[in-house]
Design a protein around this motif. Structure first.
Motif, PDB file in Angstrom:
ATOM      1  N   TYR A 133      44.068  41.149  33.193  1.00 21.01           N
ATOM      2  CA  TYR A 133      43.124  42.126  32.637  1.00 21.01           C
ATOM      3  C   TYR A 133      42.130  42.558  33.715  1.00 21.01           C
ATOM      4  CZ  TYR A 133      39.621  44.212  29.603  1.00 21.01           C
ATOM      5  OH  TYR A 133      38.730  45.083  29.033  1.00 21.01           O
ATOM      6  N   TYR A 134      41.631  41.601  34.471  1.00 20.60           N
ATOM      7  CA  TYR A 134      40.713  41.903  35.575  1.00 20.60           C
ATOM      8  C   TYR A 134      41.383  42.819  36.601  1.00 20.60           C
ATOM      9  CZ  TYR A 134      38.369  41.135  40.066  1.00 20.60           C
ATOM     10  OH  TYR A 134      37.771  41.305  41.279  1.00 20.60           O
ATOM     11  N   LEU A 135      42.591  42.493  36.998  1.00 17.64           N
ATOM     12  CA  LEU A 135      43.284  43.277  38.022  1.00 17.64           C
ATOM     13  C   LEU A 135      43.615  44.693  37.554  1.00 17.64           C
ATOM     14  CD1 LEU A 135      45.635  40.504  39.434  1.00 17.64           C
ATOM     15  CD2 LEU A 135      43.553  41.417  40.490  1.00 17.64           C
ATOM     16  N   HIS A 136      43.872  44.858  36.256  1.00 18.87           N
ATOM     17  CA  HIS A 136      44.180  46.183  35.704  1.00 18.87           C
ATOM     18  C   HIS A 136      42.941  47.010  35.406  1.00 18.87           C
ATOM     19  CE1 HIS A 136      48.575  46.192  35.048  1.00 18.87           C
ATOM     20  NE2 HIS A 136      48.416  44.878  35.137  1.00 18.87           N
ATOM     21  N   ASN A 137      41.807  46.359  35.270  1.00 18.98           N
ATOM     22  CA  ASN A 137      40.554  47.046  34.908  1.00 18.98           C
ATOM     23  C   ASN A 137      39.440  46.626  35.858  1.00 18.98           C
ATOM     24  OD1 ASN A 137      41.404  48.237  32.166  1.00 18.98           O
ATOM     25  ND2 ASN A 137      41.977  46.083  32.016  1.00 18.98           N
ATOM     26  N   ARG A 138      39.764  46.548  37.130  1.00 19.34           N
ATOM     27  CA  ARG A 138      38.862  45.949  38.107  1.00 19.34           C
ATOM     28  C   ARG A 138      37.466  46.576  38.093  1.00 19.34           C
ATOM     29  NH1 ARG A 138      40.912  44.049  43.828  1.00 19.34           N
ATOM     30  NH2 ARG A 138      41.898  42.627  42.412  1.00 19.34           N
TER      31      ARG A 138
END
Length: 120
Positions: free
Chosen positions: A58-63
């Motif tokens: 989730y972090y990597l997709h919505n950095r």
């Protein structure tokens, strides 16, 4: 499965991993400091490895959005810490006073160099 289904969005400043009381900031702080997903899952036994990976994904997709969330969380935590330092709870004040009295007793009995000898 939709990635967001792993989380509870309680407010813009409070995202928890579904079924736990763990905020995404907890997992991401460890991850961004170099902990592996497996290490994180061991540290927080209420989390499944799948949830840790989902949080990181989730972090990597919505950095950009998550970085802002983390910045807001850090600012809130710092402000709360500063407030607690200015106005500590009564039990903290009493504990500090008790510790100071005990320290003074030890220094009176053993001398001012006693605590210096304990440092490594």
């Amino acid at each position: 499965m939709e990635l967001e289904s792993y989380f509870e969005f309680l407010s813009p400043d409070d995202i928890r991993i579904k079924g736990t009381r763990v905020g995404i900031e907890t997992v991401l702080s460890d991850y961004l400091q170099g902990a592996s997903p497996e290490e994180i899952a061991v540290r927080y036994r209420t989390l499944m490895l799948e949830q840790v990976y989902a949080t990181i994904t989730y972090y990597l997709h919505n950095r950009e959005q998550v970085e802002q969330y983390l910045a807001n969380w850090r600012a809130y935590a710092e402000a709360a810490w500063q407030e607690q330092q200015r106005n500590p709870p009564l039990f903290v004040v009493e504990l500090r006073e008790r510790m100071a009295r005990k320290r003074a007793e030890i220094i009176a009995e053993k001398g001012p160099g006693y605590f210096a000898g304990l440092q490594t």
